[in-house]
Design an enzyme around this catalytic site. Sequence first.
Site: not given
Ligand code: IPE
Ligand code: IPE
Ligand code: MG
Length: 240
Positions: A18, A35, A64, A67, A129, A186
């Site tokens: 994240d 990203h 999920t 989206w 792995l 995390r």
């Molecule tokens: C969790 O992160 C999903 C992924 C890392 C793919 P999110 O950024 O979507 O989670 P929330 O919305 O902060 O809970």
């Molecule tokens: C995690 O980073 C990647 C995905 C969920 C695809 P975020 O896009 O959630 O980044 P933040 O949480 O907005 O910083």
């Molecule tokens: Mg995030």
Amino acid sequence: MADLTNMTIPRHVALILDGNGRWAKKRGLPRTMGHKEGCKTVEKTVEIAARMGIDYLTVYGFSTENWKRSVEEVGVLMQLFRYYMVRLLKIASENNVRVKMIGDRRRFDQDIIDGINRLEKETKENTGLTFVIAVNYGGRDEIVRAAANFCKDCREGKADETHLTEEVFASYLDTRDIPDPDLLIRTSGEIRLSNYLLWQLAYTEIYVTDCLWPDFNQEELEKAVVQYNSRERRFGGVTG
Ligand code: IPE
Ligand code: IPE
Ligand code: MG
């Protein structure tokens, strides 16, 4: 670098990567740049984990619920996914890595589905792995799909509800054949599961770091392993 001699290397590390968006924002860049950078970090982390002797690495790539993001952001994520699936074929063969995808792949475009199938097929004999990527993955969705498949097997006489056990149910999950994670990492400070591996994380040790995902590196992974070694896993029993 931490000294990992005499340390227990967790057999299965699960990662919620994240903070890509925040990493970009801090630099005045669009979220999508975060990203892009995050994908490079995934690539490096696979190599580091393979070298460290981790057996299973499961990363949360797209939930999920993701989206709900803008069409533009989802579009960029799909393009990155296409690009990295091809790169992963090379990285996997160079590092003896077996790739598996969990989640409901049916929602993706056909070329992505074909790419996923190819990646799994061409790496399935690798013995190092196991790199598991969770895409269009949600823990609740996985449990509902497993329950539906179990009911179908019962109707067709292939399963018997009077013999349903945790082991039988787990064999209907996407993670069948994969042991439960020992350590969950995390990044970027949020202390929540965000619908990740809800069944499998029952007794997993949780480590949260403020490090944003694109900045994650070997040193960060080592810090998590050191912290893991200081934990006492009890699984509901009594020790000491
Ligand atoms: C969790 O992160 C999903 C992924 C890392 C793919 P999110 O950024 O979507 O989670 P929330 O919305 O902060 O809970
Ligand atoms: C995690 O980073 C990647 C995905 C969920 C695809 P975020 O896009 O959630 O980044 P933040 O949480 O907005 O910083
Ligand atoms: Mg995030």
